[in-house]
Design a protein around this motif. Sequence first.
Motif, short mmCIF file in Angstrom:
data_model
loop_
_atom_site.label_atom_id
_atom_site.label_comp_id
_atom_site.label_asym_id
_atom_site.label_seq_id
_atom_site.Cartn_x
_atom_site.Cartn_y
_atom_site.Cartn_z
N GLU A 39 0.89 -0.80 -0.03
CA GLU A 39 0.12 -0.07 0.44
C GLU A 39 0.82 0.79 0.22
O GLU A 39 0.26 1.80 -1.33
CB GLU A 39 -0.81 -0.16 1.38
CG GLU A 39 -2.70 -0.88 0.67
CD GLU A 39 -3.11 -0.60 -0.12
OE1 GLU A 39 -3.38 0.06 -0.61
OE2 GLU A 39 -3.00 -1.56 -0.68
N ALA A 40 1.94 1.16 1.06
CA ALA A 40 2.77 2.09 0.92
C ALA A 40 3.43 2.27 -0.60
O ALA A 40 4.19 3.82 -0.75
CB ALA A 40 3.90 2.25 2.07
N LEU A 41 3.56 1.65 -1.51
CA LEU A 41 5.12 1.54 -2.00
C LEU A 41 2.99 2.01 -3.17
O LEU A 41 4.01 2.84 -4.37
CB LEU A 41 5.14 -0.08 -2.84
CG LEU A 41 5.51 -0.04 -4.85
CD1 LEU A 41 6.87 0.72 -4.78
CD2 LEU A 41 5.37 -1.37 -5.01
N LYS A 42 1.92 1.50 -2.98
CA LYS A 42 1.24 2.65 -3.90
C LYS A 42 1.54 4.13 -3.96
O LYS A 42 0.83 4.50 -4.62
CB LYS A 42 -0.18 2.01 -4.39
CG LYS A 42 -0.38 0.61 -5.19
CD LYS A 42 -1.25 -0.82 -4.62
CE LYS A 42 -1.39 -1.96 -4.70
NZ LYS A 42 -2.50 -2.98 -4.55
N GLU A 43 0.90 4.28 -2.70
CA GLU A 43 0.87 5.70 -2.57
C GLU A 43 2.33 6.33 -2.52
O GLU A 43 1.75 7.65 -3.85
CB GLU A 43 0.69 6.18 -1.07
CG GLU A 43 -0.72 5.72 -0.29
CD GLU A 43 -1.89 6.18 -0.92
OE1 GLU A 43 -1.70 7.45 -0.88
OE2 GLU A 43 -2.94 5.68 -1.03
N ILE A 44 3.13 6.00 -2.34
CA ILE A 44 4.46 7.04 -3.39
C ILE A 44 4.63 6.97 -4.58
O ILE A 44 4.93 7.65 -5.09
CB ILE A 44 5.88 6.14 -2.41
CG1 ILE A 44 6.22 6.45 -1.19
CG2 ILE A 44 6.88 6.61 -3.18
CD1 ILE A 44 7.35 5.32 -0.31
N ARG A 45 4.01 5.74 -5.18
CA ARG A 45 4.21 5.92 -6.84
C ARG A 45 3.24 6.91 -7.25
O ARG A 45 3.53 7.40 -8.27
CB ARG A 45 4.23 4.44 -7.64
CG ARG A 45 5.42 3.93 -7.22
CD ARG A 45 6.18 3.59 -8.03
NE ARG A 45 6.12 3.36 -8.99
CZ ARG A 45 6.83 3.51 -10.41
NH1 ARG A 45 7.95 3.33 -10.46
NH2 ARG A 45 6.20 3.15 -11.72
N LYS A 46 1.70 6.94 -6.86
CA LYS A 46 0.59 7.63 -6.86
C LYS A 46 1.17 9.45 -6.91
O LYS A 46 0.99 10.05 -7.89
CB LYS A 46 -0.25 7.86 -6.12
CG LYS A 46 -1.93 8.13 -6.82
CD LYS A 46 -2.83 7.54 -5.76
CE LYS A 46 -3.37 6.31 -5.00
NZ LYS A 46 -4.40 6.67 -4.14
N ALA A 47 2.19 9.79 -6.31
CA ALA A 47 2.80 10.69 -5.87
C ALA A 47 3.85 11.23 -6.53
O ALA A 47 4.51 12.26 -7.31
CB ALA A 47 3.35 11.15 -4.20
N ASP A 48 4.46 10.31 -6.25
CA ASP A 48 6.07 9.61 -7.44
C ASP A 48 5.71 8.92 -8.22
O ASP A 48 6.60 8.19 -8.25
CB ASP A 48 7.17 10.33 -6.57
CG ASP A 48 8.26 10.85 -7.40
OD1 ASP A 48 8.73 10.56 -8.03
OD2 ASP A 48 9.40 11.06 -7.20
N GLY A 49 5.53 9.36 -9.61
CA GLY A 49 5.64 8.18 -10.80
C GLY A 49 7.04 7.37 -10.92
O GLY A 49 7.47 6.68 -11.30
N ASN A 50 7.68 8.39 -10.43
CA ASN A 50 9.60 7.57 -10.42
C ASN A 50 10.34 7.41 -9.26
O ASN A 50 10.97 7.11 -9.77
CB ASN A 50 9.95 8.98 -11.10
CG ASN A 50 10.02 9.29 -12.93
OD1 ASN A 50 9.11 8.55 -13.60
ND2 ASN A 50 10.29 11.05 -12.79
N ALA A 51 9.34 7.51 -7.72
CA ALA A 51 9.95 6.21 -7.64
C ALA A 51 10.75 5.56 -7.46
O ALA A 51 9.92 4.27 -8.03
CB ALA A 51 8.90 6.45 -6.07
#
Length: 120
Positions: A64-76
């Motif tokens: 879930e944290a990965l999805k949230e981070i990638r939602k905010a920063d697609g290059n994470a």
Amino acid sequence: MSGKVLVVDDAAFMRVMIKDTLKKNGYEVVAEAANGQEAVKLYQEHQPDLVTMDITMPEMDGIEALKEIRKADGNAKVIMCSAMGQQGMVVQAIQAGAKDFIVKPFQADRVIEAISKVLK
């Protein structure tokens, strides 16, 4: 090698182990989080080059944290850390955008290999 890393794991000893391994190899650990919610918040604050993310954690799990981070920063760039027997979750994590995964218990060489490959 260099780069700013956010270390996420609910087990303090795992964070210490990963942090020591990274420091010895020239990486800077900019923050540590003990659950997914902290990880999302600290990612926004520190904008690290890479995140090492445990999968099973309280509050919010690593996927879930990965999805949230990638939602905010697609290059994470996120590398998942998982225990044996979590292959199904690893597949979910890769589908959600994780760059690689490390199976626990892991060796320092494997951690550095995965990180240097992702940061190239």
